[in-house]
Scaffold this active site. Structure first.
Site, PDB file in Angstrom:
ATOM      1  N   ARG A   1       0.795  -1.215   0.000  1.00  0.00           N
ATOM      2  CA  ARG A   1       0.000   0.000   0.000  1.00  0.00           C
ATOM      3  C   ARG A   1       0.833   1.273   0.000  1.00  0.00           C
ATOM      4  O   ARG A   1       0.675   2.120  -0.875  1.00  0.00           O
ATOM      5  CB  ARG A   1      -0.937   0.017   1.215  1.00  0.00           C
TER       6      ARG A   1
ATOM      7  N   TYR B   1     -17.069  14.126 -14.270  1.00  0.00           N
ATOM      8  CA  TYR B   1     -16.881  15.282 -15.144  1.00  0.00           C
ATOM      9  C   TYR B   1     -15.536  15.270 -15.867  1.00  0.00           C
ATOM     10  O   TYR B   1     -15.403  15.871 -16.927  1.00  0.00           O
ATOM     11  CB  TYR B   1     -16.974  16.587 -14.339  1.00  0.00           C
TER      12      TYR B   1
ATOM     13  N   HIS C   1      -8.314  -3.294  -7.560  1.00  0.00           N
ATOM     14  CA  HIS C   1      -8.027  -2.591  -6.299  1.00  0.00           C
ATOM     15  C   HIS C   1      -9.331  -2.385  -5.521  1.00  0.00           C
ATOM     16  O   HIS C   1      -9.976  -1.337  -5.644  1.00  0.00           O
ATOM     17  CB  HIS C   1      -7.374  -1.241  -6.623  1.00  0.00           C
TER      18      HIS C   1
END
Length: 754
Positions: free
Chosen positions: A45, A135, A91
């Site tokens: 991680r 967006y 993930h």
């Protein structure tokens, strides 16, 4: 309804290990489980891999975008599509954290070499957040393509995803030094990493040198960090070398600025680059707060004229302000100078976290690239062998084309017949049978043999490459040279942005340097009202010494706005006033007790400028005193500083400046007896009661002063004549400190004041 016990439909076997009770100490059970979590956090991680410089989330993002064919030459796709693929296939974490990681890969002010080409609002250097992923759109950059180059040629291993339905690469094999070029940061359990970005061209030059000479010093090529936001690293070469040698340290980064001439002697400062990681919006707010809080009196205003380039305008208070002094102050007080940490803590080739030096990190990356080179070479050899096998079959078919056609037309199972008759392999026979009729026309022996010969030559070269370390080094340097051209110093992306220029630590600028020096006249009334008139006025003028009814003058003297004023109270405490903060001369001023924590029942003994004399004589009403340094009397708070601690019944009586050449002290008591003794007999103290200056049977101390014995003692005659009288021979009054003394010379003032 009965109370019979309920029986389970399916009894749990007593020997089921999942339901067995294990008796173990709680601390060991907790530590074992926490260790598993910690290792997962460290290796999967938070820490980047030294070989490709990526964390799993970044690697999975780029891999998902590659599978979506988001190449630089292709169109953009919604980030929501990418994030969905990443969390659905590779993930399984929150979508916001994955999108935040993707946004950072696209920010040209966060990454030196962005890996994602974003379209839409991906945030800005002001600190504004990116728009929602529904967006924005994105695609890969050429840097990401270079980083993933070779993944199709077995440059890295693929492993199953978390659900076993897909595959993902364990790392990227591309020949781009991403770890050091883009840097990394992360916090794991018990450890962290912080790697600043560097210039890729310099890293490639250093790696090329280390290929030929493993003992080569990379600092001969790597100047230091190269931040996307520019700035200047002001550490010394020795400090930079020490940080890189240990893998731990920090770099002092300053904004880049210049003075812009406004004509007629006026100027302003233009900040064109700010330190890495500093949000411009918060920086401007911090500078504005300094102005509003009057912590930087020499700065008048700050404004932002930035567009695609940084342009901050700093307006000085006046044209006489020194630009270097202003910037030195800002470097200390705000984030125009920051420290960027270096903690080169990464996962090595064995997935073990450790702190590496710059040289070790480059060496590990080079070793990885040689492994990739050999893997890709073996993969290419396998592909060549497969193609040569097919070409040999095609050549046999061309030479026996009529017979091949006959077998295909007449035999129910032509494949085994062809294999037996022409000694073909199964793949060769299958390839011949799968040929289309239109290809027979193009199946010319010369073309087939030409291709086979070229592949054989290439295979021989690759075999030689695998067998020779020298050839591998030469090939690696040639490949690095190609990458170096793309990210060279003469390219817009590869040009160094951060300057390296040694500079000392930001100096502590004294208040005097931040205030425009102007003459003032300080006036303190008997009732404690203080004001400062501009200029050095006439201290005897009736207009200057105008007071409220019932009030009158107590202290009046000339000073400068840069002075610190010392106010002494009879309780022995000293207070400090800034001359530039005093109210103006119009009106009667303001009560000085509102500026300091001084009780109304305590009288003021003295008020003077701290810089007028280096030493002062401090004395109490009972005749005890000592010498103090004026610098030790300055207080930092409104509460002041205790200097004299008078004995019970006594009070601080006088504070008198001593000249640099004074060698004796003259003391006179209320009993009108005077004593002269050497100044050296008085101790120099920062706080206390002092020693006895003169012995009194009745009364106490009236006055004291310093003098040069060779010049004698002078005093004003009084009246309007302005004449003074000097007693040259002071031998009758000379004695040891603490003596009683004798009556003063004839004509000495009746008020017992020097």
């Amino acid at each position: 309804m009965t109370n019979d016990p309920i029986e389970l439909a399916t009894p749990v076997p007593s020997n089921d290990p999942l339901n067995a009770t294990v008796d173990t100490p709680f601390d060991s059970a907790l530590s074992e489980r926490y260790l598993v979590y910690a290792l997962s956090t460290i290796t999967a991680r938070s820490l980047p891999d030294v070989r490709d410089g990526l964390k799993p989330v970044h690697r999975r993002l780029l891999w998902a975008m590659r599978l979506l064919r988001l190449d630089p030459s292709q169109g953009y796709k919604k980030c929501a599509r990418v994030v969905g693929d990443v969390i659905g296939k590779y993930h399984p974490h929150g979508d916001q954290s994955v999108y935040d990681a993707m946004v950072r890969l696209a920010q040209d002010f966060a990454l030196r070499y962005p890996l994602v080409d974003g379209q839409g609002n991906f945030g800005n250097i002001d600190g504004d957040n990116a728009a929602a992923y529904r967006y924005t759109e994105a695609r890969l950059t050429q840097v990401a393509i270079d980083l993933m180059d070779g993944i199709d040629d077995d440059g890295a291993d693929l492993r199953p995803t978390y659900n076993g339905e897909e595959e993902e690469p364990e790392l990227f094999p591309g020949l781009f030094p991403n770890l050091l070029a883009n840097g990394a940061s992360g916090i794991a359990v018990g450890m962290a990493t912080s790697i600043p970005p560097h210039n890729a061209a310099e890293l490639i030059d250093a790696a090329t040198a280390m290929i030929d000479d493993p003992d080569a010093d990379p600092l001969a090529y790597v100047q230091g960090p190269d931040f996307p936001t520019g700035g200047t690293v002001v550490d010394s070469p020795a400090a930079i070398a020490e940080s890189y040698a240990t893998g731990r340290g920090s770099f002092r980064v300053r904004a880049r600025w210049q003075v812009e001439d406004q004509g007629r002697g006026t100027w302003r400062i233009i900040v064109t680059q700010i330190p890495y990681g500093v949000q411009k919006g918060k920086l401007i707010e911090a500078i504005a707060a300094l102005i509003n809080d009057k912590k930087l009196p020499i700065l008048a205003d700050v404004s932002d004229e930035s567009d695609s380039e940084i342009r901050l305008i700093l307006e000085p208070r006046s044209r006489t302000v020194d630009a270097d002094t202003l910037m030195e102050s800002l470097f200390r007080l705000c984030d125009l100078e920051v420290r960027v940490p270096l903690n080169l803590n990464v996962l090595d080739a064995q997935r073990t976290p450790r702190v590496m030096s710059l040289k070790q990190a480059l060496a590990a990356w080079i070793d990885h690239q040689f492994i990739v080179l050999r893997r890709r070479t073996r993969y290419r050899l396998g592909k060549i062998a497969d193609r040569i096998e097919l070409l040999d079959g095609y050549i046999i078919a061309f030479l026996n084309l009529d017979r091949v056609i006959e077998i295909i037309r007449t035999e129910d199972e032509p494949k085994p017949v062809m294999v037996a008759e022409f000694a073909l392999s199964d793949r060769q026979a299958e390839a011949i049978l799968n040929m289309r009729l239109r290809q027979l026309r193009r199946l010319e022996e010369m073309e087939l043999r030409r291709e086979r010969d070229a592949l054989a030559d290439e295979s021989g070269g690759l075999e030689a490459l695998l067998a020779s370390d020298t050839l591998q080094r030469a090939r690696m340097k040639a490949d690095l040279a190609v990458i170096a051209k793309r990210y060279g110093r003469d390219t817009p992306l590869g040009a160094r942005r951060t300057a390296i220029a040694e500079a000392g630590p930001a100096r502590i600028i004294p208040l005097e340097a931040m205030i425009e020096r102007e003459p003032i006249t300080v006036i303190l009334s008997q009732r404690g009202w203080i004001r400062a008139m501009k200029g050095h006025g006439d201290l005897t003028s009736a207009d200057a010494l105008k007071f409220k009814e019932g009030d009158g003058p107590a202290f009046a003297f000339h000073a400068q706005t840069t002075d610190k004023l010392l106010l002494a109270a009879e309780n022995g405490r000293f207070y400090t006033l800034a001359a530039d903060k005093l109210p103006g001369g119009r009106g009667f001023g303001e009560p000085v007790r509102l500026m300091i924590d001084l009780d109304g029942s305590v009288d003021i003994v003295a008020l003077f400028a701290a810089g007028r004399s280096a030493r002062v004589l401090v004395a109490a009403s009972d005749g005890r005193g000592f010498v103090a340094q004026a610098a030790d009397l300055i207080a930092e708070t409104r509460k002041g500083k205790t200097v004299m601690t008078p004995r019970p019944g006594a009070r601080l009586h006088l504070v008198r400046a001593l000249g640099d050449t004074d060698d004796h002290v003259a003391v006179i008591g209320d009993n009108r007896k005077m004593l002269v003794f050497p100044l050296s007999e008085l101790p120099e103290m920062a706080r206390g009661q002092g020693v006895q200056l003169q012995r009194y049977r009745d009364g106490g101390l009236s006055d004291a002063t310093g003098l040069v014995l060779a010049n004698g003692l002078s005093w004003a005659m009084g009246g309007e004549s302005g004449r003074t009288r000097t007693e040259s021979d002071l031998l009758p009054w000379r004695a040891v400190r603490g003596a009683a003394g004798r009556p003063p010379p004839t004509g000495f003032p009746r008020d017992n004041r020097f």
